[in-house]
Design an enzyme around this catalytic site. Structure first.
Site, PDB file in Angstrom:
ATOM      1  N   HIS A 217      -5.588  30.659 -23.204  1.00  0.00           N
ATOM      2  CA  HIS A 217      -5.958  30.646 -21.783  1.00  0.00           C
ATOM      3  C   HIS A 217      -5.038  31.557 -20.980  1.00  0.00           C
ATOM      4  O   HIS A 217      -5.505  32.388 -20.175  1.00  0.00           O
ATOM      5  CB  HIS A 217      -5.896  29.221 -21.240  1.00  0.00           C
ATOM      6  CG  HIS A 217      -5.959  29.138 -19.740  1.00  0.00           C
ATOM      7  ND1 HIS A 217      -7.137  29.103 -19.040  1.00  0.00           N
ATOM      8  CD2 HIS A 217      -4.960  29.115 -18.808  1.00  0.00           C
ATOM      9  CE1 HIS A 217      -6.881  29.052 -17.740  1.00  0.00           C
ATOM     10  NE2 HIS A 217      -5.566  29.049 -17.574  1.00  0.00           N
ATOM     11  N   GLU A 218      -3.734  31.418 -21.169  1.00  0.00           N
ATOM     12  CA  GLU A 218      -2.786  32.237 -20.424  1.00  0.00           C
ATOM     13  C   GLU A 218      -2.891  33.711 -20.825  1.00  0.00           C
ATOM     14  O   GLU A 218      -2.770  34.605 -19.979  1.00  0.00           O
ATOM     15  CB  GLU A 218      -1.355  31.723 -20.650  1.00  0.00           C
ATOM     16  CG  GLU A 218      -1.132  30.279 -20.228  1.00  0.00           C
ATOM     17  CD  GLU A 218      -1.433  30.044 -18.756  1.00  0.00           C
ATOM     18  OE1 GLU A 218      -1.321  31.003 -17.964  1.00  0.00           O
ATOM     19  OE2 GLU A 218      -1.775  28.905 -18.393  1.00  0.00           O
ATOM     20  N   HIS A 221      -5.718  35.562 -19.031  1.00  0.00           N
ATOM     21  CA  HIS A 221      -5.443  36.056 -17.682  1.00  0.00           C
ATOM     22  C   HIS A 221      -5.022  37.520 -17.711  1.00  0.00           C
ATOM     23  O   HIS A 221      -5.408  38.306 -16.833  1.00  0.00           O
ATOM     24  CB  HIS A 221      -4.339  35.219 -17.031  1.00  0.00           C
ATOM     25  CG  HIS A 221      -4.807  33.917 -16.468  1.00  0.00           C
ATOM     26  ND1 HIS A 221      -5.806  33.831 -15.526  1.00  0.00           N
ATOM     27  CD2 HIS A 221      -4.408  32.634 -16.706  1.00  0.00           C
ATOM     28  CE1 HIS A 221      -6.006  32.555 -15.200  1.00  0.00           C
ATOM     29  NE2 HIS A 221      -5.171  31.816 -15.908  1.00  0.00           N
ATOM     30  N   GLU A 271      -9.566  31.106 -13.068  1.00  0.00           N
ATOM     31  CA  GLU A 271      -9.108  30.095 -14.023  1.00  0.00           C
ATOM     32  C   GLU A 271     -10.240  29.681 -14.967  1.00  0.00           C
ATOM     33  O   GLU A 271     -10.024  29.511 -16.172  1.00  0.00           O
ATOM     34  CB  GLU A 271      -8.575  28.875 -13.277  1.00  0.00           C
ATOM     35  CG  GLU A 271      -7.280  29.101 -12.536  1.00  0.00           C
ATOM     36  CD  GLU A 271      -6.113  29.375 -13.462  1.00  0.00           C
ATOM     37  OE1 GLU A 271      -6.143  28.911 -14.619  1.00  0.00           O
ATOM     38  OE2 GLU A 271      -5.160  30.051 -13.027  1.00  0.00           O
TER      39      GLU A 271
END
Length: 369
Positions: A217-218, A221, A271
């Protein structure tokens, strides 16, 4: 007697006599008319003098300062300038729309990559200074475990044809595990490849698949360049806030409306996109995508225990509510499982699962698992 007396009085005394009509007989009304005319004449001369030398702006339109923003925008004299601004702005916007990897969402980015990297470097030095006394050595088992999982995620992203390889190749990836049980659960990847994972989130992750859920997930970004996207939108937020301020005149209300109507929804959208991209990449990296749902279930339980009902107020947050993320992850699982199977991950899943359970059940230090 009285006329002669008046002609011999000084000017100051003459004026004082004119103040009271009762001091003169009724047959001298012309004196009052003269006095009234004299005062009007002086007032006229004074106003003419002021009007002659008064500063006038915007083509001597004294009522322009009382116009609203709408009046200015709809004024025919300003339409040509307005059309040029709108036309040029629209062209600039369209020519800077870029497609995000994996999700295919088109977003507006005009901030150059070097500026993004410069901000990442500055943030890295600041965070490193704050956490340097709690960072585990690179040789620590947990640091090596996180590094191994992250390396598989990066390798899987390189195999995705929609990913811009220039964002991955040649990057100095560096893992920092911050062993601070008092810190809230958190992890992030900075522009430039510096990764921070706080030990407090490891108990929520539980296993390799859980760690992969957070790391992917990070990492997503940065693949989607969300930092540059946020910076690219900043001028629009400023313009919107200025227009609101010209209408309301209250800065607090303007900030609330700008955050609630623009900034926070945009942040939640990014997000959500990072959740989607990360899920697909972790599946390609042979991590079980179903674990992502269980991770957010544990995160939801943690948030409710720590913050109570306030954790579910999504419209006040820059992140989607955990319940919504669980719904999203569940709806995306079919596609993620397809990618997982196409990567031949199921062949090794049974063996890897046994090793994960064996090692994750052993504590590695205070605050770690």
């Amino acid at each position: 007697m009285l006329p002669r007396l008046l002609t011999t009085l000084p000017r100051a005394t003459f004026n004082s006599v004119l103040i009271s009509r009762s001091t003169l007989p009724a047959f001298y009304p012309s004196l009052f008319r003269f006095s009234h005319y004299q005062k009007r004449s002086y007032s006229y001369e004074q106003n003419r003098y002021q009007n002659q030398y008064t500063y006038k702006r915007f083509n001597n339109n004294q009522n322009y300062g009382n116009k609203t923003i709408w009046d200015i925008l709809t004024d025919p004299a300003n339409r040509k300038v307005l059309y040029v601004i709108l036309g040029g702005g629209s062209l600039f916007y369209v020519t800077h729309l870029k497609e995000a990897p994996v999700s295919g969402r088109r977003r507006f980015i005009w901030i150059p990559r070097p500026i993004e990297l410069m901000l990442g470097k500055s943030s890295y030095q600041s965070i490193l200074e704050d956490t340097k006394h709690n960072i585990l050595p690179q040789t620590h088992p947990v640091s090596r475990k996180v590094e191994r999982i992250f390396a598989k995620i990066v390798e899987a992203a390189q195999k995705d044809p929609t990913v811009d390889r220039t964002l991955i190749d040649g990057v100095d990836w560096k893992i920092h595990v911050v062993n601070d049980p008092r810190a809230p659960p958190n992890a992030f990847v900075l522009p430039g490849g510096k990764v921070f994972v706080f030990s407090s989130i490891l108990n929520i992750c539980k296993n390799d698949d859980g760690i992969a859920t957070v790391l992917s997930h990070e990492f997503a970004h940065q693949l989607a360049r969300h930092t540059s996207e946020s910076l690219s939108k900043a001028p629009f937020y400023i313009m919107f806030s200025l227009i609101l301020y010209s209408i309301t005149g209250v800065q607090g209300i303007n900030n609330l409306l700008t955050d609630g109507l623009l900034k926070m929804p945009a942040s939640r959208q990014m997000e959500t996109e990072a959740d989607y991209i990360g899920l697909m990449i972790m599946a390609r990296a042979c991590f079980n995508p179903s674990e992502s749902v269980r991770v957010w279930e544990r995160m939801s339980a943690f948030e409710k225990n720590a913050m109570g009902q306030g954790a579910s107020l999504e419209f006040l947050s820059t992140h989607p509510a955990s319940e919504r993320r669980i719904q999203n992850m569940t709806s995306w699982l079919d596609k993620a499982n397809t990618i997982y199977e196409q990567s031949d991950c199921h062949v090794y899943a049974g063996y890897l699962g046994g090793f994960q359970d064996m090692f994750s059940s052993s504590p590695s230090g205070p605050g770690l698992f």
